[in-house]
Design an enzyme around this catalytic site. Structure first.
Site, short mmCIF file in Angstrom:
data_model
loop_
_atom_site.label_atom_id
_atom_site.label_comp_id
_atom_site.label_asym_id
_atom_site.label_seq_id
_atom_site.Cartn_x
_atom_site.Cartn_y
_atom_site.Cartn_z
CB SER A 194 -0.92 0.01 1.22
OG SER A 194 -1.64 1.23 1.28
NE ARG A 195 3.88 4.19 -3.60
CZ ARG A 195 4.13 4.63 -4.85
NH1 ARG A 195 3.71 3.92 -5.90
NH2 ARG A 195 4.79 5.75 -5.04
CB THR A 228 -6.93 -1.81 0.09
OG1 THR A 228 -6.72 -2.17 -1.27
CG2 THR A 228 -6.07 -2.67 1.00
CE LYS A 263 -11.36 -0.84 -2.15
NZ LYS A 263 -11.08 -0.35 -3.52
CG ASP A 295 -11.89 3.11 -4.59
OD1 ASP A 295 -10.81 3.66 -4.29
OD2 ASP A 295 -12.21 1.98 -4.20
N GLY A 311 -15.52 -6.87 -12.10
CA GLY A 311 -15.40 -7.10 -10.67
C GLY A 311 -15.82 -5.90 -9.85
CE1 TYR A 358 -0.46 1.29 -5.94
CE2 TYR A 358 -2.77 1.30 -6.57
CZ TYR A 358 -1.79 1.12 -5.61
OH TYR A 358 -2.14 0.74 -4.35
N GLY A 390 -3.10 3.78 -12.81
CA GLY A 390 -4.02 4.06 -11.71
C GLY A 390 -3.47 5.01 -10.67
#
Length: 278
Positions: free
Chosen positions: A17-18, A63, A67, A103, A128, A216, A237
Site C-alpha cells: 500500500s502507498r 483496500t 470494502k 474510489d 469485478g 499502478y 491508476g
C-alpha cells in the site's frame, strides 16, 4: 501529553500500500501530528479487529478484500458507497462508523485532470468490484451508454442493474469480439497480472480513446502496451490513487469528501511528489 490521533489502512495483503506515504505527507503539510499505519486484516477478522481499535482510532482506509465488510460495518454511508456497495473509508469519530467510497471520486477527478469531462459513451474492461466504481464514475461524467468487456457475460448482470438505477444502458461483450465501437474513454479494472490474448487487447486499443488502467503496481500492463502500439494515450491508476487519497484526507479532517482542505493545492502537490518518489 495525550495520545496522537491514529489512522490506519487495512487490507490483505497490505505491504504494497502507498497510502501511508500519501497520508503522512498530507498531514505534515496541514500541520497535524497524526499517525497513519498499516495493518494486515483478513475479511474474517474484520469485525473483531474493528471493535478493538474503534475507541482510539479516528478512521480507516480499506483496500481489498475489505470494502464489502466496510460497507456492512457502516451505519451511515455516502451516496457513492450506497450505489456501489463498497466502502473504502470509515470515519470512526461519531460513535458509529460512517462509510464513504472515494474510489469513484478518484476516478472522476483523475479523468477530469486528463481533460475528460462530458461523455456520451464509455467502455469498462472487467466486471469485478472496481468496475462498479468505474460505472458510477463514468455516469457522473455524463456517460449514458457503457460497454462492459468481461469473460463471463453473466458477471455483468449486477452492473446492468446498477446502470438501470443510474440511467445508463450497460451492454456486455466478450473478449473474443474483434471490433469494438469507438469510445472516448476506456477504464480497465482488471488485476495487474491478468493474462490477456494479444488479439483481444489490440481490438480494444484500436477503438481508441483514452485508457485509464486502475493498476499502478504492475506497469506497463498488457492493455497500456497495446494502447501505446495504437498511438493512443494510457494512464496508470496512480492518478486515481492520488485523488481518492485526497478525498480520504478530506473525510478524516473535515468529515466530508466534498469539503476542501486548507490550502488544498499545496497539499495535493505534496502528495503527488510523494507518490512519484520526489
Amino acid at each position: 501529553m495525550g495520545e496522537r490521533t491514529a489512522l490506519e489502512v487495512w487490507g490483505d495483503p497490505i505491504a504494497h500500500s502507498r497510502s501511508p506515504q500519501l497520508h503522512a505527507t498530507a498531514y505534515g503539510v496541514l500541520g497535524l501530528d497524526w499517525t497513519y499505519g498499516r495493518r494486515q486484516v483478513t475479511e474474517a477478522a474484520f469485525a473483531e479487529t474493528l471493535a478493538s481499535v474503534a475507541p482510539r482510532t479516528r478512521g480507516l482506509s480499506l483496500t481489498m478484500p475489505l470494502k464489502g465488510a466496510g460497507f456492512a460495518a457502516a451505519t451511515r454511508r455516502d451516496a457513492r458507497a450506497e450505489a456501489t456497495g463498497a466502502v473504502n473509508t470509515l470515519l470512526l469519530t461519531e460513535g458509529s462508523p460512517r462509510g464513504f467510497n472515494t474510489d469513484v471520486g478518484g476516478i472522476v477527478r483523475a479523468l477530469r485532470e486528463a481533460g475528460v469531462d462530458g461523455l456520451d459513451e464509455a467502455r469498462i474492461v472487467g466486471a469485478g468490484a472496481t468496475a462498479t466504481s468505474a460505472l458510477v464514475a463514468v455516469a457522473e461524467l455524463g456517460a449514458r451508454r457503457v460497454e462492459v468487456v468481461a469473460r463471463r457475460p453473466e458477471a455483468v448482470a449486477p452492473l446492468r442493474r446498477l446502470g438501470d438505477t443510474l440511467g445508463v444502458s450497460v451492454a456486455a461483450v466478450g473478449f473474443d469480439v474483434t471490433a469494438h465501437t469507438p469510445v472516448a474513454v476506456t477504464v480497465a479494472t482488471l488485476p495487474g497480472g491478468a493474462a490477456l490474448a494479444t488479439p483481444a487487447v489490440d481490438a480494444l486499443a484500436q477503438a481508441g480513446g483514452l485508457l485509464m488502467d486502475v493498476v499502478y503496481g504492475h506497469w506497463p500492463t498488457a492493455l497500456s502496451t497495446a494502447w501505446d502500439r495504437a498511438g493512443h494515450p494510457a494512464l496508470s491508476g496512480e492518478g486515481m490513487l492520488l485523488h481518492q487519497a485526497l478525498l480520504q484526507v478530506r473525510v478524516f479532517v473535515a468529515g466530508d469528501p466534498g469539503t476542501e482542505l486548507p490550502d488544498e493545492h499545496t497539499v495535493l502537490a505534496a502528495m503527488r511528489r510523494a507518490l512519484m518518489g520526489g
